[in-house]
Design an enzyme around this catalytic site. Sequence first.
Site, mmCIF file in Angstrom:
data_model
loop_
_atom_site.group_PDB
_atom_site.id
_atom_site.type_symbol
_atom_site.label_atom_id
_atom_site.label_comp_id
_atom_site.label_asym_id
_atom_site.label_seq_id
_atom_site.Cartn_x
_atom_site.Cartn_y
_atom_site.Cartn_z
ATOM 1 N N ALA A 72 60.080 64.578 23.259
ATOM 2 C CA ALA A 72 59.460 65.724 23.918
ATOM 3 C C ALA A 72 60.451 66.843 24.206
ATOM 4 O O ALA A 72 60.064 68.015 24.233
ATOM 5 C CB ALA A 72 58.781 65.281 25.216
ATOM 6 N N THR A 73 61.710 66.520 24.413
ATOM 7 C CA THR A 73 62.698 67.582 24.652
ATOM 8 C C THR A 73 62.784 68.502 23.446
ATOM 9 O O THR A 73 62.733 69.728 23.572
ATOM 10 C CB THR A 73 64.067 66.975 24.972
ATOM 11 O OG1 THR A 73 64.017 66.326 26.244
ATOM 12 C CG2 THR A 73 65.143 68.060 25.022
ATOM 13 N N GLN A 181 54.597 62.509 30.032
ATOM 14 C CA GLN A 181 54.170 61.484 30.974
ATOM 15 C C GLN A 181 52.679 61.164 30.871
ATOM 16 O O GLN A 181 52.200 60.266 31.565
ATOM 17 C CB GLN A 181 54.484 61.930 32.411
ATOM 18 C CG GLN A 181 55.958 62.081 32.718
ATOM 19 C CD GLN A 181 56.704 60.759 32.719
ATOM 20 O OE1 GLN A 181 56.108 59.695 32.849
ATOM 21 N NE2 GLN A 181 58.010 60.811 32.573
ATOM 22 N N SER A 201 56.639 62.124 23.767
ATOM 23 C CA SER A 201 57.784 61.223 23.585
ATOM 24 C C SER A 201 57.285 59.801 23.423
ATOM 25 O O SER A 201 56.516 59.307 24.258
ATOM 26 C CB SER A 201 58.737 61.273 24.791
ATOM 27 O OG SER A 201 59.717 62.267 24.635
ATOM 28 N N THR A 243 65.380 63.649 7.083
ATOM 29 C CA THR A 243 64.698 62.458 6.614
ATOM 30 C C THR A 243 63.875 61.841 7.740
ATOM 31 O O THR A 243 64.380 61.634 8.851
ATOM 32 C CB THR A 243 65.715 61.417 6.103
ATOM 33 O OG1 THR A 243 66.460 62.001 5.031
ATOM 34 C CG2 THR A 243 65.025 60.152 5.623
ATOM 35 N N CYS A 328 66.727 62.439 33.598
ATOM 36 C CA CYS A 328 67.557 63.406 32.887
ATOM 37 C C CYS A 328 68.504 64.155 33.814
ATOM 38 O O CYS A 328 69.404 64.852 33.355
ATOM 39 C CB CYS A 328 66.669 64.398 32.142
ATOM 40 S SG CYS A 328 65.709 63.612 30.832
#
Length: 378
Positions: A72-73, A181, A201, A243, A328
């Site tokens: 997700a970042t 989330q 994510s 890839t 984080c």
Amino acid sequence: MTATYLDCNATTPVDPRVVDEVTHYLCLEYGNAGSRTHGFGQAAKERVNKARIQVSDLVSGKPDEVVFTSGATESNNLAILGLAAHAHRTGRRHIISTQIEHKAVLEPLERLQAQGFEVTALAPTPGGWIDPDAVRRALRPDTVLVSVMAVNNETGVEQPLREIAVVLGDHPAYFHVDAAQAFGKVVAPLRDHRIDMLSISGHKLFAPKGLGALVARRRGYDRVPLTPLMVGGGQERGLRPGTLPVHLIAGLGTAASIAAGEHQQWVAANSSAKTALLEDLSALDIVLNGDPERTVPWTLNFSVPGVDSEAALVALKDLVAVSNGSACTSASYDPSHVLTAAGLPQDQVAGALRLSWSHLTPAIPGAEIAARLASLRR
């Protein structure tokens, strides 16, 4: 003694069925999805295509709207920074977001501000949610993007996405949602087609770390006008070269498929666990951080009067694995920007603990947690 893991908002355990799928495509069918000249490559390509269907189905999207990323970042960065060239071309350089976003949204926005964009960062209510009327008041003709998370990673407060979507209506601004989330756990709101982009994510949904997606919905025949952040290779319609990690993509696809069939069972199990935990903690007169009517069933953020969160973490470390903020930013002892933005008292912010679990979590030792926290009262 093994601590009970209660930090699922940081990362979830991997579902055994996902492990089996990842292992299969890591060890047995290990072809490159870009190899066109043999069966190994074809099998890999087919599994990637199946995963696109599994991911898109969960949000009522289309397979070709799914761009696989590292998480997700990266998806947030692509959604926000990737719109910059379009914003410059159209002269619409105003962005609406919130003060309670993850750093993976806030920091790209800071970069755009340094380039001359104007960012309106909305404050939450004391309950931790964004008032849709605040979005309405902030919306301007030159607004190019509105970015609001689905579920806050610290408080577990679900944001009113449907109401915000109604506010946006036919306005041309793109609506981006950090769904890290929420994906696979909060299903119906993410299916609203007024949401143009969703960041995902895998490791928040019982799949491995290192793989996520950006779902970028078309408006009719028009794709979101994103410019890639990296170049070289042309994969993912040129938006994300490199890839494809087929084994990880297969894992995310399997996790999405499992969520589609089982998320209602997860909600029931998590709700029961939360009810029991709140009962165990009731004698401590805890203060809830986040509107309990809007908080998801798998997260509890609370403060115990007279107890500092750092002392609590030390006292609990051999019993449960918990946190006092976002994973984080766990290396920082700065007060939570989420709770501070909600205007909560300083001592309440300093004492905040976040417990997060899943349907895979064994029994939560709530009584022992309460006893240890009680012993820390000043």
